[in-house]
Design an enzyme around this catalytic site. Sequence first.
Site, PDB file in Angstrom:
ATOM      1  N   SER A  13       0.832  -1.096   0.090  1.00  0.00           N
ATOM      2  CA  SER A  13       0.047   0.164   0.125  1.00  0.00           C
ATOM      3  C   SER A  13       0.930   1.352   0.006  1.00  0.00           C
ATOM      4  O   SER A  13       1.564   1.612  -0.882  1.00  0.00           O
ATOM      5  CB  SER A  13      -0.941   0.153   1.122  1.00  0.00           C
ATOM      6  OG  SER A  13      -1.862   0.975   1.148  1.00  0.00           O
ATOM      7  N   LEU A  14       0.920   2.065   1.180  1.00  0.00           N
ATOM      8  CA  LEU A  14       1.744   3.120   1.198  1.00  0.00           C
ATOM      9  C   LEU A  14       3.102   3.152   0.951  1.00  0.00           C
ATOM     10  O   LEU A  14       3.881   3.839   0.216  1.00  0.00           O
ATOM     11  CB  LEU A  14       1.679   3.718   2.538  1.00  0.00           C
ATOM     12  CG  LEU A  14       2.437   5.057   2.884  1.00  0.00           C
ATOM     13  CD1 LEU A  14       2.059   6.247   1.969  1.00  0.00           C
ATOM     14  CD2 LEU A  14       2.240   5.236   4.574  1.00  0.00           C
TER      15      LEU A  14
END
Length: 285
Positions: free
Chosen positions: A91-92
């Site tokens: 994700s991030l």
Amino acid sequence: MRSVVLAVIFAGQGSQEKGMGAEVFGYYPGLVQFASDTLGYDLVSLCTENPDGLLARTEYTQPALYVVNALRTFERVHREDRPADFYLGHSLGEYNALLAAGVFDFETGLRLVAKRGELMAAASDGGMTAVLNTPAEHLLKIFADDGVDGVDIAGFNTASQIVIAATPPVLAVAHACLKRREIRFVRLRVSAPFHSRYMEPARVRFAEFLKRFSFAEPAVPVVSNVTGRPYRPGQVTRMLTEQLVTPVRWTDSVRTLLDGDDGLEFTEIGGSALTHMVQKIRSGV
């Protein structure tokens, strides 16, 4: 030609903790000050003291993690650790992977992540839950049978762990359903239903924001959360946009690399949770 292939992996939201970055802030005072000035708050204080619990808030969590893991990456290069053959992030963490691969510079990444965190925090209230030992198809059937509507599959972490996302009322009903079925689940430390339909307003605004930037092609292959495959030429803008509303295909991402080299080694930046997932994926559990 090196005999050992290395993948460097980057942790995402949920890996934040009070005190993070203390080991690297002193080595990069200029970058730390620039980040603080850009963000409009004292980054060191945020990370080391966590005033008012701000590290739990998405708009603070995402840029803080990006900066800390960027500095850890710079320090890794400074130590002349073995160069990576692949990068991937959860994700991030994919932003740190793209930074490491030369797709954008530190400043651009910081501006992207700050806007991403702001938009994701504002898009919707809600949350995410890890569900254990229940395949996605079976889980969705259970929800359908019990009349639970509005749950999205937001992540495929391992064969035995998937992640769901929804608004608070829907998650409450979903949790009750899981309890009745004696299915184990764990609420995640996030403040919104990421990687789901509920991020569509953020996706639209982030797509518009990304038009301001141009990106280089990765100098080292980066595996996309969206496809579970390495980025192809010209995909950066589309992948970063779609990532907001599609599930994180972590299992597929890791398997893509393992299928090419059973002896592949992994080094994690920012925690150990992804390393444990890799071990489970490797063993098929």
